[in-house]
Design an enzyme around this catalytic site. Structure first.
Site, PDB file in Angstrom:
ATOM      1  N   HIS A   1       4.320  -8.076  -0.568  1.00 26.13           N
ATOM      2  CA  HIS A   1       4.611  -7.005  -1.527  1.00 26.13           C
ATOM      3  C   HIS A   1       5.822  -6.454  -1.885  1.00 26.13           C
ATOM      4  CE1 HIS A   1       3.750  -3.075   0.754  1.00 26.13           C
ATOM      5  NE2 HIS A   1       4.335  -3.847   1.446  1.00 26.13           N
TER       6      HIS A   1
ATOM      7  N   CYS B   1       6.151  -3.239  -7.591  1.00 28.33           N
ATOM      8  CA  CYS B   1       4.874  -4.031  -7.082  1.00 28.33           C
ATOM      9  C   CYS B   1       4.074  -5.121  -8.103  1.00 28.33           C
ATOM     10  CB  CYS B   1       3.931  -2.973  -6.545  1.00 28.33           C
ATOM     11  SG  CYS B   1       3.149  -1.804  -7.637  1.00 28.33           S
TER      12      CYS B   1
ATOM     13  N   HIS C   1      -0.881   0.653  -6.746  1.00 26.91           N
ATOM     14  CA  HIS C   1      -0.137  -0.445  -5.867  1.00 26.91           C
ATOM     15  C   HIS C   1      -0.938  -1.783  -5.925  1.00 26.91           C
ATOM     16  CE1 HIS C   1       3.315  -1.335  -3.344  1.00 26.91           C
ATOM     17  NE2 HIS C   1       2.280  -2.084  -2.659  1.00 26.91           N
TER      18      HIS C   1
END
Length: 353
Positions: free
Chosen positions: A329, A269, A317
Site C-alpha cells: 500500500h 492509497c 485507506h
C-alpha cells in the site's frame, strides 16, 4: 533479511532492498511516518519527541482522510462537467430543432391566411381554373394536417427543451458545489501537511533521520512478524487479472505518496489500487470508499493475493493483499509504497474484484 514465498510472484523485489530504499528516500525528505497497531521493540524516545510523533501521525491521518474527500470531489467534478456539457449540447440541438419547426409552422400559417379570405365555395365558383383550385385546396388541407402535427411537435420539443435547461442548471449548480468541496479538501490537506512539517521542523536533522529509519524498521518488523524474512505463502491470486494487478502494485514499492495521484511514479492509497488494476485492464472507482463496493466482499480469512483490503471505519485507506497476512500500500503523506502487516490497521472489509 530475506523474503520467502513458496510460489513466488515473478519480478517481486526483496523486502530488505525495498525497505532500505524507502528509509533512505524518506530520510532525504526529512519526514516521519504513520502510527501502527503493533510497534517493534526499540529504545524509548524522549516523551516530547513521542508527542511530536503522535501529533504528526494524527495530522497525516487527517490529511489522508481529506485526500480521499479530495479524490471523491475531483471525480464528481469530472462526472458533472461531462454531464453538464452533454446537456448543454442537447439544449443547443433542441433549440435549433425548435426554431426550424417554428419556421415551418409560420410558413404554413401564412399560406392558410392568404388562402382563407373568402368562403371556399365562392372561391371555387370565381376561380378561372376550378381543377387547379381543388388541387390547391387539397394541398392546403394537407398543409393544415402538417401544421397540426408540427404544433404538437413544437409543444413536445418546448417541454423537452425546458426540462433539459432545468437539468443543465441543476448540474451546473452541483458542479459549483463540487468545485467548492474540491478546494476545501485541498485546503484541509495542505493545512495538515503544513502543520506536520512545522512540528518536524522543531526536531534536528539527526532526529528526523532516526525517526525515518525507525519507521522502515517498524514496517519491516510488522510485515515479517519479527523474523528476518517476508513469507507471503503460496496462496494463488484470485484470478490472472488479480495476479497482474498485484505484480503492478509490487513494482511500485518505493514510490512516494502524493495525494490525488494515480501514478505511474507517485500515488495515494486508492490511486495505487486504481493504477495497478488498470494495468490488468480493470477500471476501479477512484476512492477507497467506492472501491469497497467494486467487487464481491469476502472475509479476511478468505483473502487472496490481489484482493483489496479496506481499512478504518470510514474506509479512508486501502491496500492490496499480497499473501501471508501482508498488504502492499501507499501508507500516508510523507511515506512511500511498501509492504505492511494487514493487522497494522483496523480492517473494514476485503473486496475481490
Amino acid at each position: 533479511m530475506s523474503m520467502h514465498r513458496r510460489s513466488p510472484l515473478s519480478g517481486q523485489p526483496r523486502l530488505a532492498r525495498a525497505l532500505v530504499f524507502t528509509a533512505a528516500a524518506t530520510t532525504a525528505l526529512g519526514i516521519t511516518f504513520g502510527g501502527a497497531a503493533q510497534a517493534a521493540p526499540h529504545a524509548p524516545a524522549d516523551p516530547s519527541k513521542q508527542e511530536i510523533r503522535a501529533q504528526v501521525d494524527q495530522l497525516y491521518e487527517e490529511a489522508e482522510r481529506a485526500s480521499e474527500r479530495f479524490n471523491a470531489a475531483e471525480e464528481r467534478q469530472r462526472r458533472l462537467q461531462s454531464e453538464a456539457e452533454g446537456l448543454q449540447n442537447q439544449v443547443a440541438a433542441a433549440q435549433e430543432e425548435l426554431n426550424r419547426l417554428r419556421t415551418d409552422l409560420g410558413a404554413v400559417a401564412a399560406a392558410q391566411y392568404r388562402a382563407g379570405g373568402i368562403d371556399p365555395a365562392v372561391a371555387l365558383m370565381l376561380d378561372s381554373d376550378p381543377a387547379g383550385y381543388l388541387s390547391r385546396a387539397r394541398s392546403l388541407d394537407q398543409a393544415a394536417e402538417r401544421q397540426s402535427a408540427t404544433v404538437r411537435q413544437v409543444i413536445d420539443r418546448q417541454l423537452r427543451l425546458d426540462q433539459r435547461r432545468a437539468e443543465t442548471v441543476a448540474r451546473l449548480s452541483e458542479l459549483e458545489d463540487a468545485r467548492r468541496a474540491l478546494a476545501e479538501s485541498k485546503q484541509q490537506i495542505q493545512q495538515r501537511l503544513d502543520q506536520a512539517q512545522r512540528l518536524l521542523n522543531t526536531l534536528g536533522t539527526a532526529e528526523r533521520v532516526r525517526m525515518a529509519t525507525e519507521d522502515a524498521k517498524e514496517a519491516e518488523w510488522r510485515a515479517t512478524r519479527g523474523t528476518d524474512r517476508l513469507d507471503l505463502g503460496d496462496l494463488p491470486a484470485s484470478s490472472d487479472r488479480a495476479a497482474t494487478a498485484l505484480a503492478a502494485a509490487v513494482s511500485r514499492i518505493g514510490s512516494p505518496y502524493v495525494y490525488g495521484s494515480t501514478g505511474p511514479r507517485t500515488f495515494d492509497c486508492s490511486g495505487l489500487m486504481y493504477w495497478s488494476w488498470r494495468q490488468a485492464g480493470v477500471t476501479l472507482p477512484r476512492t477507497s470508499q467506492a472501491q469497497m463496493y467494486a467487487g464481491r466482499r469476502v472475509s479476511l480469512s478468505e483473502a487472496r493475493p490481489g484482493d483489496l483490503v479496506i481499512f478504518f471505519r470510514d474506509m479512508h485507506h486501502v491496500g492490496m493483499y499480497a499473501g501471508g497476512g501482508v498488504v502492499v500500500h501507499a501508507p500516508h503523506p510523507g511515506a512511500r509504497v511498501r509492504y505492511e502487516s494487514v493487522n497494522a490497521m483496523p480492517v473494514a472489509g476485503v473486496v475481490r474484484v
